[in-house]
Write a protein that holds these residues in place. Sequence first.
Motif, mmCIF file in Angstrom:
data_model
loop_
_atom_site.group_PDB
_atom_site.id
_atom_site.type_symbol
_atom_site.label_atom_id
_atom_site.label_comp_id
_atom_site.label_asym_id
_atom_site.label_seq_id
_atom_site.Cartn_x
_atom_site.Cartn_y
_atom_site.Cartn_z
ATOM 1 N N LYS A 146 35.054 -5.924 74.097
ATOM 2 C CA LYS A 146 34.989 -7.125 73.252
ATOM 3 C C LYS A 146 36.378 -7.708 73.001
ATOM 4 O O LYS A 146 36.583 -8.914 73.059
ATOM 5 N N ASN A 147 37.333 -6.816 72.726
ATOM 6 C CA ASN A 147 38.678 -7.299 72.391
ATOM 7 C C ASN A 147 39.348 -7.960 73.583
ATOM 8 O O ASN A 147 39.970 -9.007 73.460
ATOM 9 N N THR A 148 39.209 -7.324 74.753
ATOM 10 C CA THR A 148 39.790 -7.906 75.959
ATOM 11 C C THR A 148 39.221 -9.301 76.175
ATOM 12 O O THR A 148 39.942 -10.260 76.451
ATOM 13 N N ARG A 149 37.908 -9.381 76.020
ATOM 14 C CA ARG A 149 37.229 -10.645 76.258
ATOM 15 C C ARG A 149 37.748 -11.721 75.306
ATOM 16 O O ARG A 149 37.958 -12.868 75.695
ATOM 17 N N LYS A 150 37.965 -11.317 74.078
ATOM 18 C CA LYS A 150 38.406 -12.276 73.061
ATOM 19 C C LYS A 150 39.760 -12.874 73.434
ATOM 20 O O LYS A 150 40.079 -13.996 73.080
ATOM 21 N N ILE A 151 40.580 -12.091 74.131
ATOM 22 C CA ILE A 151 41.903 -12.587 74.509
ATOM 23 C C ILE A 151 41.854 -13.306 75.853
ATOM 24 O O ILE A 151 42.393 -14.398 76.015
ATOM 25 N N VAL A 152 41.173 -12.679 76.827
ATOM 26 C CA VAL A 152 41.238 -13.194 78.199
ATOM 27 C C VAL A 152 40.528 -14.537 78.350
ATOM 28 O O VAL A 152 41.038 -15.451 78.985
ATOM 29 N N LYS A 153 39.352 -14.656 77.728
ATOM 30 C CA LYS A 153 38.582 -15.885 77.944
ATOM 31 C C LYS A 153 39.329 -17.148 77.511
ATOM 32 O O LYS A 153 39.449 -18.086 78.305
ATOM 33 N N PRO A 154 39.844 -17.194 76.284
ATOM 34 C CA PRO A 154 40.595 -18.394 75.909
ATOM 35 C C PRO A 154 41.818 -18.607 76.787
ATOM 36 O O PRO A 154 42.191 -19.750 77.069
ATOM 37 N N THR A 155 42.431 -17.500 77.233
ATOM 38 C CA THR A 155 43.614 -17.639 78.076
ATOM 39 C C THR A 155 43.259 -18.349 79.380
ATOM 40 O O THR A 155 43.975 -19.249 79.837
ATOM 41 N N ILE A 156 42.128 -17.956 79.982
ATOM 42 C CA ILE A 156 41.711 -18.634 81.207
ATOM 43 C C ILE A 156 41.393 -20.100 80.920
ATOM 44 O O ILE A 156 41.731 -20.993 81.691
ATOM 45 N N GLU A 157 40.788 -20.326 79.761
ATOM 46 C CA GLU A 157 40.405 -21.696 79.445
ATOM 47 C C GLU A 157 41.600 -22.614 79.258
ATOM 48 O O GLU A 157 41.489 -23.834 79.407
ATOM 49 N N VAL A 158 42.753 -22.010 78.934
ATOM 50 C CA VAL A 158 43.969 -22.821 78.814
ATOM 51 C C VAL A 158 44.242 -23.557 80.120
ATOM 52 O O VAL A 158 44.698 -24.706 80.129
ATOM 53 N N LEU A 159 43.918 -22.906 81.234
ATOM 54 C CA LEU A 159 44.151 -23.521 82.547
ATOM 55 C C LEU A 159 43.504 -24.900 82.641
ATOM 56 O O LEU A 159 44.026 -25.805 83.293
ATOM 57 N N ALA A 160 42.342 -25.046 81.979
ATOM 58 C CA ALA A 160 41.628 -26.318 82.049
ATOM 59 C C ALA A 160 42.335 -27.390 81.229
ATOM 60 O O ALA A 160 42.124 -28.580 81.441
ATOM 61 N N GLY A 161 43.184 -26.949 80.293
ATOM 62 C CA GLY A 161 43.826 -27.920 79.423
ATOM 63 C C GLY A 161 45.177 -28.405 79.923
ATOM 64 O O GLY A 161 45.754 -29.329 79.362
ATOM 65 N N VAL A 162 45.696 -27.772 80.973
ATOM 66 C CA VAL A 162 46.997 -28.205 81.497
ATOM 67 C C VAL A 162 46.834 -29.592 82.118
ATOM 68 O O VAL A 162 45.918 -29.821 82.901
ATOM 69 N N PRO A 163 47.708 -30.533 81.760
ATOM 70 C CA PRO A 163 47.594 -31.882 82.336
ATOM 71 C C PRO A 163 47.676 -31.819 83.859
ATOM 72 O O PRO A 163 48.488 -31.062 84.403
ATOM 73 N N THR A 164 46.848 -32.614 84.535
ATOM 74 C CA THR A 164 46.796 -32.480 85.985
ATOM 75 C C THR A 164 48.116 -32.858 86.642
ATOM 76 O O THR A 164 48.436 -32.382 87.718
ATOM 77 N N VAL A 165 48.904 -33.702 85.960
ATOM 78 C CA VAL A 165 50.174 -34.087 86.571
ATOM 79 C C VAL A 165 51.116 -32.884 86.652
ATOM 80 O O VAL A 165 51.920 -32.758 87.573
ATOM 81 N N VAL A 166 50.953 -31.964 85.693
ATOM 82 C CA VAL A 166 51.766 -30.746 85.731
ATOM 83 C C VAL A 166 51.366 -29.901 86.949
ATOM 84 O O VAL A 166 52.204 -29.407 87.696
#
Lengths: 455, 255
Positions: free
Chosen positions: A258-278
Amino acid sequence: MFDISLYFIFLLGLSSYYIGKNRAKKNINLITETGGLESHYGMYLVIWTILPAFIFYLIWSVISNYLIKEATLGSIPNDLLPNNLSMQKLFLDSIIVVAKGGSSLSKVPEISVAFYQNFAFYSTLGKSISTISISLISFFIFYKKIDSNVRAKNFLERIILVFLFISSIIAIMTTVGIILSLIVETTKFFQDVTIFEYFFGLLWSPQMALREGQVAAEGSFGAVPVFAGTFLITIIAMALAGPVGLFSAIYLSEYASKNTRKIVKPTIEVLAGVPTVVYGFFAALVVGPFIRRTSESFGLASSSESALAAGLVMGIMIIPFISSLSDDVINSVPQSLREASFGVGATKSETIKKVIIPAALPGIVAAFMLAISRAIGETMIVVMAAGLSAKLTANPLDSVTTVTVQIVTLLVGDHEFDSTKTMAAFALGMTLFAITLILNIYAIRVVKKYREKYD
Amino acid sequence: MIKEQTKLDIDNVDVFYGKKQAIFNVDLEIKKNQVTAFIGPSGCGKSTLLRCFNRMNDLIDICKVSGSILLDSVNILDKKLDLVRLRTKVGMVFQKPNPFPKSIYDNVAYGPKIHGLCEDISELDEVVEKSLKSAGLWNEVKDRLNEPGTGISGGQQQRLCIARAIATNPDVILMDEPCSALDPIATARVEELMQELKKNYTIIVVTHNMQQAARVSEKTAFFHLGHLIEFGNTEEIFTSPNEIKTQDYITGRFG
Ligand SMILES: Nc1ncnc2c1ncn2[C@@H]1O[C@H](COP(=O)(O)OP(=O)(O)OP(=O)(O)O)[C@@H](O)[C@H]1O
Ligand SMILES: [Mg+2]
């Protein structure tokens, strides 16, 4: 555009909230009889003070804007009036610019300028006076109405309904408008270029003559290489994002604590928030050169712009679309199915392979669809990293171009708005839109079917 | 009557969920080819104990089991035990019917397929047919084996789950409130089936339904707050229990 009368009705509206509230407070029977609140009467008075006056203001503005142009056009001395319609329009624009205190290159008749200024002055004056009067009048009428036990609560409900309705209409109309304009421009394009050439032509080189009469080769509009580029890059992106996204989803939902999931999932989701120009300059400056160096060390010809670079970086970008959605659907596979599988002696990986993935498959497919439509529509990364040449190639080290890149290059730069080149952009956009729409509709339907099964 | 053979020998079993103890020092012998019923008020640990017999509790991180449970004199609590082997020998049927979203055929064939029990398709067909027949479902579904297992009635689904458990040819079948989601007619079918199945299998059934326990089982174990209060022949438990708690529970005075 904004003038004093708008400020006035705004301020009057603001104070009418308290006035209406106070009025309701004094009318002792009102609240008990109508079941409303004092603040309802405040809002009631605010709406009646502002809304009619504001609507009147808007209508006047639109009409007077139309009238002033027609009248000014009429005021131009006949000998100065150009006979071409679009030239007339330009001439009128210059007059308006001068009338507003600007300067214009072409000489404009004094008389029209003065006419315009006069018209504008009186129109604004009339507009302000009548707006303020309407606001005041309706303020008083409805101020009195509060005495006669009007039901403000019901009225507010209706206003809210109308407001919500209008909002949704705006959203729908915008969509419809965009689609219609795409269709119209696309039809125009197909008057110049045959449908057959567009869908089956193998040569894309839209370099039409920029000005009429200039001698240049006819543009060629075979869209196959452009779409081939898009698909090549999409395939590369999915080849990366599909397995990585799916496997990380499986890891997250079935193996991680559970703890790993709580950290890893949002971290992966950050990838979706990076501006595409970056992502774009990451692809152009890091991944592209790296791929070129690597492939050269293997003796393969390559440029720093390549389908591979753009595709890989795009793949990274869409990983979270796949992993996050797949993780959700895998999680919603009922625990009882896992127990049933373990109960007959299946191992964890057998259970995942034979029960969980098949049960979650529709949802996973939907996640892939959404990711693909995202990849197809992506622009920035490919503009920066994939290149511009419309080559028909399956070599990922080659530079290719995509639909979105071509739309950008067709519309950037100056040329006539109704040239075939411009309209080609609409045709490409329309095709792209149709493809992603179909993918999305399919994905949504699959997800829906899947939901019904387990809810 | 043949001499009763011991199938499962439960000795001194404690179960903890984290710090909380759910089963206290239980000793019990389950006889071969009999139906043994576990009864007791909600939360007394019936499911917990039942899930020890196929090590289903291993799926719960915080669950710790100690003591010994001998299945044909092999300690199944042994850490080195092959869980796959154990679970093919001890099948389980759950409270809510939980067929896989696959065809009826594939539901039954699932176990034999992963364990490679069948040489070829015709042998697999045979196993599926035999299991469905044993579960009393064959006649109802033989013409639609390729339809989804989730598309049949609840009672049929539960019998499908029984067929799925039978297909790996287990010795013991664990049933955790197998009829609680079924109507009286479907329940009667499953009860009949249990009578039929005990000829070849050893059955342990958890139930909240006293009449059901009385109807189907030879032996009954009554639990309370994690303790085994009383264990014996069903007839005796229901007619002349030794313990006052058992009496109170059976007559519905608490629970
Ligand atoms: N996964 C779990 N984590 C923590 N505690 C649990 C867990 N499962 C069960 N328990 C606790 O263990 C005790 C026994 O639960 P169990 O499910 O075995 O009872 P039961 O007799 O089967 O009840 P019911 O008749 O309601 O099914 C209960 O107090 C319960 O709260
Ligand atoms: Mg239980």
